[in-house]
Design an enzyme around this catalytic site. Structure first.
Site, PDB file in Angstrom:
ATOM      1  N   ASP A 236     -17.457  -0.615  17.910  1.00 53.20           N
ATOM      2  CA  ASP A 236     -17.785   0.584  16.725  1.00 53.20           C
ATOM      3  C   ASP A 236     -16.276   1.414  16.388  1.00 53.20           C
ATOM      4  O   ASP A 236     -15.155   1.011  16.411  1.00 53.20           O
ATOM      5  CB  ASP A 236     -18.468   1.541  17.537  1.00 53.20           C
TER       6      ASP A 236
ATOM      7  N   TYR B  96     -19.290  10.076   8.366  1.00 52.48           N
ATOM      8  CA  TYR B  96     -18.421  11.662   8.276  1.00 52.48           C
ATOM      9  C   TYR B  96     -17.595  11.955   9.162  1.00 52.48           C
ATOM     10  O   TYR B  96     -16.989  13.400   8.365  1.00 52.48           O
ATOM     11  CB  TYR B  96     -19.525  12.291   8.679  1.00 52.48           C
ATOM     12  N   LYS B  97     -16.245  10.804   9.586  1.00 57.09           N
ATOM     13  CA  LYS B  97     -15.412  11.425  10.149  1.00 57.09           C
ATOM     14  C   LYS B  97     -14.302  10.834   9.256  1.00 57.09           C
ATOM     15  O   LYS B  97     -14.448  11.969   7.739  1.00 57.09           O
ATOM     16  CB  LYS B  97     -15.049  10.989  12.015  1.00 57.09           C
TER      17      LYS B  97
ATOM     18  N   PHE C 231     -17.499   6.175  24.125  1.00 57.19           N
ATOM     19  CA  PHE C 231     -18.224   7.543  23.840  1.00 57.19           C
ATOM     20  C   PHE C 231     -19.856   7.322  24.278  1.00 57.19           C
ATOM     21  O   PHE C 231     -20.408   6.220  24.147  1.00 57.19           O
ATOM     22  CB  PHE C 231     -18.621   7.709  21.785  1.00 57.19           C
TER      23      PHE C 231
ATOM     24  N   ARG D  46      -8.077  18.143  21.828  1.00 57.70           N
ATOM     25  CA  ARG D  46      -8.230  17.064  20.928  1.00 57.70           C
ATOM     26  C   ARG D  46      -7.864  17.110  19.166  1.00 57.70           C
ATOM     27  O   ARG D  46      -8.154  17.690  19.149  1.00 57.70           O
ATOM     28  CB  ARG D  46      -9.904  16.512  20.836  1.00 57.70           C
TER      29      ARG D  46
HETATM   30  C1  LIG Z   1     -18.760  10.190  16.775  1.00 58.11           C
HETATM   31  C2  LIG Z   1     -19.546   8.510  17.388  1.00 58.11           C
HETATM   32  C3  LIG Z   1     -21.045   8.054  17.322  1.00 58.11           C
HETATM   33  C4  LIG Z   1     -21.935   8.695  16.584  1.00 58.11           C
HETATM   34  O1  LIG Z   1     -23.218   8.366  16.879  1.00 58.11           O
HETATM   35  P1  LIG Z   1     -24.105   9.210  15.177  1.00 58.11           P
HETATM   36  O2  LIG Z   1     -24.922   7.989  15.713  1.00 58.11           O
HETATM   37  O3  LIG Z   1     -23.664   8.875  13.893  1.00 58.11           O
HETATM   38  O4  LIG Z   1     -24.435  10.503  16.618  1.00 58.11           O
HETATM   39  C5  LIG Z   1     -21.225   6.263  17.494  1.00 58.11           C
HETATM   40  N1  LIG Z   1     -20.063   5.884  18.235  1.00 58.11           N
HETATM   41  C6  LIG Z   1     -19.042   6.372  18.469  1.00 58.11           C
HETATM   42  C7  LIG Z   1     -17.134   5.690  19.257  1.00 58.11           C
HETATM   43  C8  LIG Z   1     -18.403   7.175  17.815  1.00 58.11           C
HETATM   44  O5  LIG Z   1     -17.283   8.265  18.720  1.00 58.11           O
END
Ligand SMILES: *Cc1c(COP(=O)(O)O)cnc(C)c1O
Length: 418
Positions: free
Chosen positions: A203, A228-229, A131, A377
């Site tokens: 992560d 939040y996911k 990401f 997705r």
């Molecule tokens: C959704 C996601 C993030 C989001 O990071 P934020 O700091 O909450 O914006 C980070 N890493 C991964 C792998 C994600 O899927």
């Protein structure tokens, strides 16, 4: 055996032991929500909890609520509720800040630990398909530190083995890839990293609440992730952070704000870190948003990750089988691994007109999302997604593709958030 009729899907729903948990969520009528991997659905309890925080705890309690409503300890209390979902122990997790910020803190701590142990290690290994924020944070930290820190990016998980060498400080990976849904073997990769003298940062943004995670058992060093996911904490709800107990007090992280101080209200001029994972806090936390996280975690307390995983695999297997059977004549390419051990809780297909196809699906109430390049997705959240939902979603997809409805001009323009 996967279902081949809508009737069979309805029957699977009737037999599903997790079915009652769907009532814990407020889902709008006419929507099949397959984007819980991006923003989880709203727990019904969240509305009353929000009103309570705003009207009573803030409105009536005012400043007293830091003590009387448990505000001050909320990051730790939520961390303890979350810990079993990721295989962590008591007092090992805090819920705070964003995933990006937490990654900065743990990555900096990991580099600092390595700097004391083996200063020649200056390389962070990760995947190019990670990401982007993870890569950006690592780039920003390397730039801040100077001193020759750099990133080494691999193009496939197969290349990790060769990339982790005696110059490697940290192997920084996302457990389930946000785009492909591919899941990595946390235990094996952690063992590989440790054998070469590297630390691991995981992560768990697409893992927490989606797949069983065994942080302690796999010997991992640091982890961060979103609430939040799959955890349904609400838009932008604070993220979480875990550090292996052996490393926790090794160094203080660089965002050394007063919430990580040993005695925040002593108002001392010098920083002294708290012991334990609480030193990874920085400043005052967003209480209204943080309070919502509990509503999501409370629902997980009524089941376990093994039951959720079993249903998740049934849902994703069914979706793949139905798309291939009913939409197989269209140019759709499965991007997500078929092998269960390598699959998270989402399914991604590539389609040359992926963006427009997804917009057409959304207009018809099937909400997934789109990621560059060409990937549609679909996230499967066993807490509130049923088997008939999968059937109906595939029927809408088939119709959008067969009719060419996605070719309409209104589906071609990009919005800011895809
Ligand atoms: C959704 C996601 C993030 C989001 O990071 P934020 O700091 O909450 O914006 C980070 N890493 C991964 C792998 C994600 O899927």
């Amino acid at each position: 055996m996967t279902a081949t009729t809508r009737e069979q899907c309805l029957s699977l729903d009737r037999q599903d032991p997790l079915r009652p948990l769907r009532d814990a969520f407020a889902l709008p009528d006419g929507v099949i929500y397959l984007d819980g991997n991006s923003l989880g659905a709203r727990p019904r309890a969240a509305a009353a909890r929000a009103a309570q925080v705003v009207e009573q705890e803030w409105g009536e309690g005012l400043i007293r609520s830091w003590n009387t409503a448990g505000w001050f300890e909320l990051p730790q209390r939520l961390g303890n509720l979350l810990a079993p979902l990721v295989g962590a122990g008591e007092d090992e997790v805090v819920v705070t800040d964003t995933t990006s910020v937490n990654l900065f803190k743990v990555l900096a701590a990991a580099l600092r630990v390595q700097g004391l142990r083996s200063p020649a290690r200056r390389v962070i290994v990760s995947e190019r398909s990670n990401f982007p924020t993870d890569l950006y944070i690592a780039q920003g930290l390397a730039d801040l530190l100077q001193q020759g820190y750099s990133l080494r990016l691999v193009d496939s998980p197969d290349e990790i083995d060769a990339a982790v060498r005696d110059d490697t400080a940290v192997l920084m990976l996302t457990h389930v890839n946000y785009k492909t849904g591919e899941m990595l073997d946390m235990a094996a990769l952690t063992e590989l990293a440790h054998a070469r003298g590297a630390l691991t940062v995981w992560d768990l943004a697409h893992s927490a609440g989606a797949v069983p995670v065994a942080l302690r058992e796999s010997g991992a060093d640091y982890a961060v992730g979103c609430t939040y996911k799959y955890l349904n904490g609400g838009p932008g709800s604070p993220a979480f952070l875990w550090v292996a107990p052996a490393l926790r007090d090794a160094f203080w992280q660089p965002l050394s704000g007063w919430w990580g101080h040993a005695a925040p209200f002593a108002m001392e001029p010098d920083y002294r870190p708290r012991s334990g994972v609480s030193r990874f806090l920085c400043g005052t936390q967003p209480m209204t948003s943080l309070a919502m996280v509990e509503c999501g975690l409370e629902i997980f307390g009524r089941t376990d990750m093994q039951a959720l995983r079993a249903k998740s695999l049934q849902l994703t297997d069914l979706f793949i089988a139905l798309v291939e059977a009913r939409c197989g004549h269209h140019p759709l390419t499965l991007v997500t691994p078929r092998e269960h051990a390598r699959r998270g809780s989402q399914v991604s297909f590539a389609h040359p007109q992926g963006y427009a196809v997804m917009q057409a699906l959304i207009e018809r109430g099937v909400i997934g999302d789109y990621r560059e390049p060409r990937i549609i997705r679909f996230g499967f959240t066993p807490l509130y997604t049923g088997f008939a939902d999968v059937w109906d979603a595939v029927e809408v997809l088939r119709d959008v593709l067969d009719s060419g409805a996605y070719e309409a001009a209104r589906f071609q323009t990009r919005t800011a958030v895809t």
